[in-house]
Enzyme design. Structure first.
Site, mmCIF file in Angstrom:
data_model
loop_
_atom_site.group_PDB
_atom_site.id
_atom_site.type_symbol
_atom_site.label_atom_id
_atom_site.label_comp_id
_atom_site.label_asym_id
_atom_site.label_seq_id
_atom_site.Cartn_x
_atom_site.Cartn_y
_atom_site.Cartn_z
ATOM 1 N N THR A 40 42.553 48.262 49.181
ATOM 2 C CA THR A 40 43.254 49.495 49.544
ATOM 3 C C THR A 40 42.660 50.110 50.799
ATOM 4 O O THR A 40 43.366 50.770 51.568
ATOM 5 C CB THR A 40 43.198 50.499 48.377
ATOM 6 O OG1 THR A 40 43.854 49.933 47.233
ATOM 7 C CG2 THR A 40 43.869 51.817 48.726
ATOM 8 N N TYR A 80 36.319 40.954 40.695
ATOM 9 C CA TYR A 80 37.662 41.373 41.093
ATOM 10 C C TYR A 80 38.578 40.177 40.870
ATOM 11 O O TYR A 80 38.650 39.267 41.688
ATOM 12 C CB TYR A 80 37.625 41.795 42.553
ATOM 13 C CG TYR A 80 38.866 42.469 43.101
ATOM 14 C CD1 TYR A 80 39.994 42.724 42.326
ATOM 15 C CD2 TYR A 80 38.905 42.866 44.439
ATOM 16 C CE1 TYR A 80 41.106 43.349 42.850
ATOM 17 C CE2 TYR A 80 40.012 43.489 44.980
ATOM 18 C CZ TYR A 80 41.112 43.722 44.191
ATOM 19 O OH TYR A 80 42.222 44.342 44.720
ATOM 20 N N LYS A 135 37.459 44.104 37.414
ATOM 21 C CA LYS A 135 38.685 44.769 37.832
ATOM 22 C C LYS A 135 39.800 43.770 37.576
ATOM 23 O O LYS A 135 39.923 42.754 38.259
ATOM 24 C CB LYS A 135 38.641 45.180 39.303
ATOM 25 C CG LYS A 135 39.918 45.889 39.752
ATOM 26 C CD LYS A 135 39.903 46.266 41.224
ATOM 27 C CE LYS A 135 41.222 46.941 41.601
ATOM 28 N NZ LYS A 135 41.295 47.259 43.053
ATOM 29 N N ILE A 143 40.748 51.197 38.002
ATOM 30 C CA ILE A 143 40.536 51.404 39.435
ATOM 31 C C ILE A 143 41.925 51.479 40.032
ATOM 32 O O ILE A 143 42.613 50.458 40.149
ATOM 33 C CB ILE A 143 39.704 50.274 40.063
ATOM 34 C CG1 ILE A 143 38.338 50.179 39.389
ATOM 35 C CG2 ILE A 143 39.540 50.497 41.553
ATOM 36 C CD1 ILE A 143 37.474 49.020 39.883
#
Length: 307
Positions: free
Chosen positions: A59, A146, A174, A214
């Protein structure tokens, strides 16, 4: 396996990787990182009840930042986070260079590192085990895996993740893997804190027993997202459904075009930053801007400004 890794731990019991975390956008002004805007945004979000912040994630357009810019972003976020834990994102596919970067980051007071599989080269499961174990061995802080195969091209099998959970510095995930059975298996195992990484899946993941999320969309109306997470973790599904139904239209629009273009459009409309991204990322289309404006109405500025 080194003897130091022989004792399994229960990292999901660690409250650090729980609650609502926000993966911060990186504001730009005339092509450069806008550090005043980044600091102001970080300070405002730090007062909203969130549990932690992620710098230089996807992001944050980290792939478009050079290493010096990434360190400068991290320093600004740490300086404005008001004591909240901060996780630093990293990525790569050259193991030696990535280990060196992990060692560079060791001088910063981080809560953890957000680490995806190596992108593009698509190693097998043995290669993925070696990648994460090597980086965890090199790190002084915990790793948050991730799992995002649509960005990396590599799929982490459930058995691989359970094997990595033995490592004392691999503490959370995540979860953007898109596999509900894998999500449930990790939650049931309990050694990794499972954080929803797909905003649209946060209700389901938390209802199943995940520790948090998240969520990029939580830049806007962060207190409402904080309340949603708290309601789900408390098991109040009726109240959580009501909160989620109010937030869901925004979550859908936030990802109607590549992230973070819709999000930056909203934040720019609220005066937080310029609506500027780094190529090849492009600003949100005019059609989406109009849809966002219809969704927001004038209350958006008040909502964004509320601590």
């Amino acid at each position: 396996m080194p003897s130091s890794l022989s004792q399994p731990t229960s990292p999901a019991a660690d409250a650090v990787f729980s609650g609502l975390w926000i993966p911060l956008v990186t504001p730009f002004r005339d092509g450069a990182v806008d550090h005043p805007a980044l600091a102001a945004m970080t300070a405002t979000l730090a007062q909203s009840g969130v549990s932690g912040l992620v710098a230089c994630g996807s992001t944050g357009e980290a792939a478009a930042l050079d290493k010096a810019e990434q360190l400068a972003v991290l320093e600004t976020v740490l300086g404005a986070a008001q004591g909240l834990p901060v996780v630093m994102g990293l990525s790569g596919y050259h193991l030696g260079q990535t280990v060196a970067w992990v060692q560079t980051l060791a001088r910063y007071p981080l809560a953890g590192l957000l680490v995806p599989a190596p992108h593009y080269i698509r190693p097998g499961q043995d290669g993925l085990l070696h990648w994460f174990r090597t980086l965890a061995d090199a790190s002084h802080v915990p790793l948050v895996i991730y799992d995002i195969p649509y960005r990396t091209g590599a799929t982490l099998a459930t058995e691989t993740l359970l094997a990595l959970a033995v490592h004392p510095r691999i503490r959370a995930i995540k979860d953007c893997g898109g596999n509900p059975a894998k999500t449930q298996a990790l939650i049931a195992d309990g050694r990794l804190a499972v954080l929803a990484g797909e905003d649209a899946q946060m209700f389901t993941t938390l209802a199943l027993g995940g520790t948090g999320a998240i969520a990029a969309s939580a830049h806007w109306q962060a207190p409402q997202f904080v309340e949603l997470v708290a309601l789900l973790r408390a098991g109040d599904l009726a109240a959580a459904r009501q909160r989620w139904q109010a937030l869901q239209p925004w979550v859908e629009l936030c990802f109607a075009e590549p992230n973070p273009a819709p999000l930056k459009a909203v934040l720019a409309q609220a005066g937080w930053m310029r609506n500027e991204l780094r190529a090849p990322m492009m600003p949100a289309s005019q059609g989406l801007m109009e849809r966002l404006q219809r969704l927001q109405h004038p209350q958006v500025v008040a909502d964004l400004s509320r601590p």
